[in-house]
Scaffold this active site. Structure first.
Site, short mmCIF file in Angstrom:
data_model
loop_
_atom_site.label_atom_id
_atom_site.label_comp_id
_atom_site.label_asym_id
_atom_site.label_seq_id
_atom_site.Cartn_x
_atom_site.Cartn_y
_atom_site.Cartn_z
CD1 TRP A 134 58.99 39.72 48.47
CD2 TRP A 134 60.15 41.13 47.18
NE1 TRP A 134 58.76 39.36 47.17
CE2 TRP A 134 59.46 40.22 46.35
CE3 TRP A 134 60.96 42.10 46.58
CZ2 TRP A 134 59.53 40.27 44.96
CZ3 TRP A 134 61.03 42.15 45.19
CH2 TRP A 134 60.33 41.24 44.41
CG ASN A 135 57.46 45.27 45.84
OD1 ASN A 135 56.88 45.15 46.92
ND2 ASN A 135 56.85 45.74 44.77
CE LYS B 69 54.04 36.07 57.10
NZ LYS B 69 54.84 35.89 55.87
CB ALA C 243 58.22 39.65 52.44
N PRO C 244 59.43 37.39 54.66
CG PRO C 244 58.98 35.14 55.12
CD PRO C 244 58.53 36.29 54.27
N GLY D 276 50.15 41.81 47.68
CA GLY D 276 50.79 40.58 47.24
C GLY D 276 50.15 40.03 45.98
CD GLU E 293 49.20 46.96 45.18
OE1 GLU E 293 49.17 46.19 44.20
OE2 GLU E 293 50.25 47.33 45.71
CG LEU E 294 45.33 41.50 45.32
CD1 LEU E 294 44.13 40.61 45.03
CD2 LEU E 294 46.12 40.97 46.50
CB CYS F 149 52.29 46.64 42.35
SG CYS F 149 52.66 45.50 43.70
#
Length: 458
Positions: free
Chosen positions: A132-133, A156, A158-159, A208, A230-231, A264
């Site tokens: 979401w960021n 998909k 982020a909600p 995420g 990418e974490l 990130c």
């Protein structure tokens, strides 16, 4: 499984919209439609694809203010920063349109008794699981490269930013992208896992947490499918003895609070050699204390709310645990009263290995100050992390800084004497627990293609 999900304004706590989750049957129907679209889209020319990407860039800029306002409502991005995200998205589209045909063109190779070529062929449906960021950029980053390569794309998102997912799909269609080449899915984690197992999904990319990345990579690996991850990171910024302190302070403050600190590749750990620690600390803390959180719709606001209440709680827990283990809180560190999910600028020092502020990623406006004896210890501490996405070095000896960045800094990206986010023409990605694979710079266009050898014998 709940049938609906609500998006919430993090500055006020008020509900923005309600979305109905797709059923398993609807999700599979969308996947099948995306696969069918691929069978035609892969036949299109690079020039046709590039034309649509340029139109997407044009429409991104034309609707920039509306998209920025949407990001502010859904995830609290300061309104003054939203336009920059949209401009980056447009630049990615234009870079990909301009360079995609050359990057993906057949390559001629020598062959004894004949000739050969290497052809980069699309492979099918690519599923993207995005955070979401940066609600528009995260999607554009992977989707545009794959669309240019001839793949079709499922998202998909982020909600808490499903409104952005809706608008991105509308934008792509309005720009001329054929139906079902890009689709947004309102699904949960279990449904996402089921899609990864389906034969029509040929690759998976995720931005995420390490936990989410590990789960997705394991599921993709079970199916012998490629993944790109990418974490995140806890990026270290080294302030060496010959650094321009004023420049380092100004840069580090912006690198820590930009996008509410929810980035990130934000500057997170500030590793300062003893000779200049006090000078850096004094000016850094003074500037950080001057930053006040406020209404993200106000163009003068530099720091908005944390995107969700649970994320603020997680950040606060990491801060408090660090203090409980002996860290000193110089400023901030307390959840304020009132509506919304605000968190103050926080600076921690006297940090040691084992403390969350030393080891973990603090996703918000919390800075970790770490004093070291000299350059050698600075490099060791910088690399003393399970992460390795980005980082920075401040030194007037540019060549020495480049040498450290190239040969000694165990990350995918390094800034020297400044702070920059992703660039369309440069590879983006990390090492260690920050993931694998690269996006941007032409690299992303080749992550999910079949590099096919064709040998022609005379």
């Amino acid at each position: 499984m709940a049938n609906t999900h609500q998006t919430i304004n993090p500055a006020t706590g008020e509900v923005i919209d309600t979305y109905e989750l797709a059923t398993d049957e609807q999700a599979l129907a969308t996947l099948r439609a995306s696969h069918e679209a691929f069978l035609d889209w892969r036949k299109t020319s690079f020039e046709e694809r590039a034309g649509i990407l340029r139109e997407i860039a044009k429409r991104l800029r034309a609707n920039k203010d509306d998209y920025a306002a949407l990001m502010t409502r859904e995830m609290g991005k300061p309104i003054a920063q939203g336009g920059g995200e949209i401009e980056l998205c447009a630049a990615i589209c234009e870079f990909t349109a301009d360079n995609g045909p050359q990057e993906l063109a057949d390559e001629q190779r020598d062959l004894d008794g004949g000739r050969a070529l290497v052809s980069y062929q699309p492979i099918g449906v690519i599923l993207g699981i995005q955070p979401w960021n940066f609600p528009f950029y995260q999607v554009v980053r992977y989707a545009i490269a794959n669309i240019m390569a001839g793949n079709t794309v499922l998202l998909k998102h982020a909600p808490n930013v499903w409104g952005a997912a809706v608008e991105i799909e509308k934008l792509f269609v309005a720009a001329g992208l054929p139906e079902n080449v890009f689709r947004s899915l309102f699904i949960d984690a279990d449904q996402t896992s089921q899609l990864i197992e389906h034969e029509h999904v040929r690759g998976v990319t995720l931005t995420g947490s390490p936990r989410a990345g590990s789960a997705v990579a394991a599921k993709a690996g079970e199916q012998l499918k490629k993944s790109v991850l990418e974490l995140g990171s806890n990026d270290a910024y080294l302030v060496l003895e010959d650094a321009d302190i004023d420049r380092a302070v100004e840069t580090c403050v912006q690198g820590r609070i930009y996008n509410n600190g929810e980035t990130c590749v934000a500057a997170k750990r500030f590793i300062v050699v003893d000779a200049v620690y006090d000078a850096f600390r004094e000016k850094f803390v003074e500037k950080m204390r001057q930053i006040e959180y406020g209404d993200p719709t106000d163009p003068n606001t530099a720091l908005g709310p944390i995107a969700r209440e649970d994320l603020r709680d997680t950040l606060h827990d990491l801060v408090k645990r660090s203090i409980d283990q002996g860290a000193t809180c110089v400023c901030g560190g307390e959840i304020p009263d009132g509506p919304g999910y605000f968190y103050p600028v926080t600076v921690l020092e006297d940090l040691k290995p084992g403390m969350p502020a030393y080891d973990e990623e603090l996703f918000g406006p919390a800075a970790s100050l770490i004093r070291v004896a000299d350059e050698a210890e600075a490099i060791r501490v910088a690399n003393d992390s399970r992460y390795g996405l980005g980082g920075g070095i401040f030194s007037k000896d540019e060549q020495r800084a480049v040498d450290i960045a190239r040969n000694l800094f165990d990350t995918g990206m390094v800034n020297i004497n400044g702070y920059r986010l992703a660039q369309p023409h440069l590879p983006f990605g990390g090492v260690k627990d920050s993931g694998y694979g690269r996006e941007h710079g032409g690299f992303g266009m080749k992550e999910f293609v079949n590099a096919k050898s064709v040998m022609i014998i005379d």
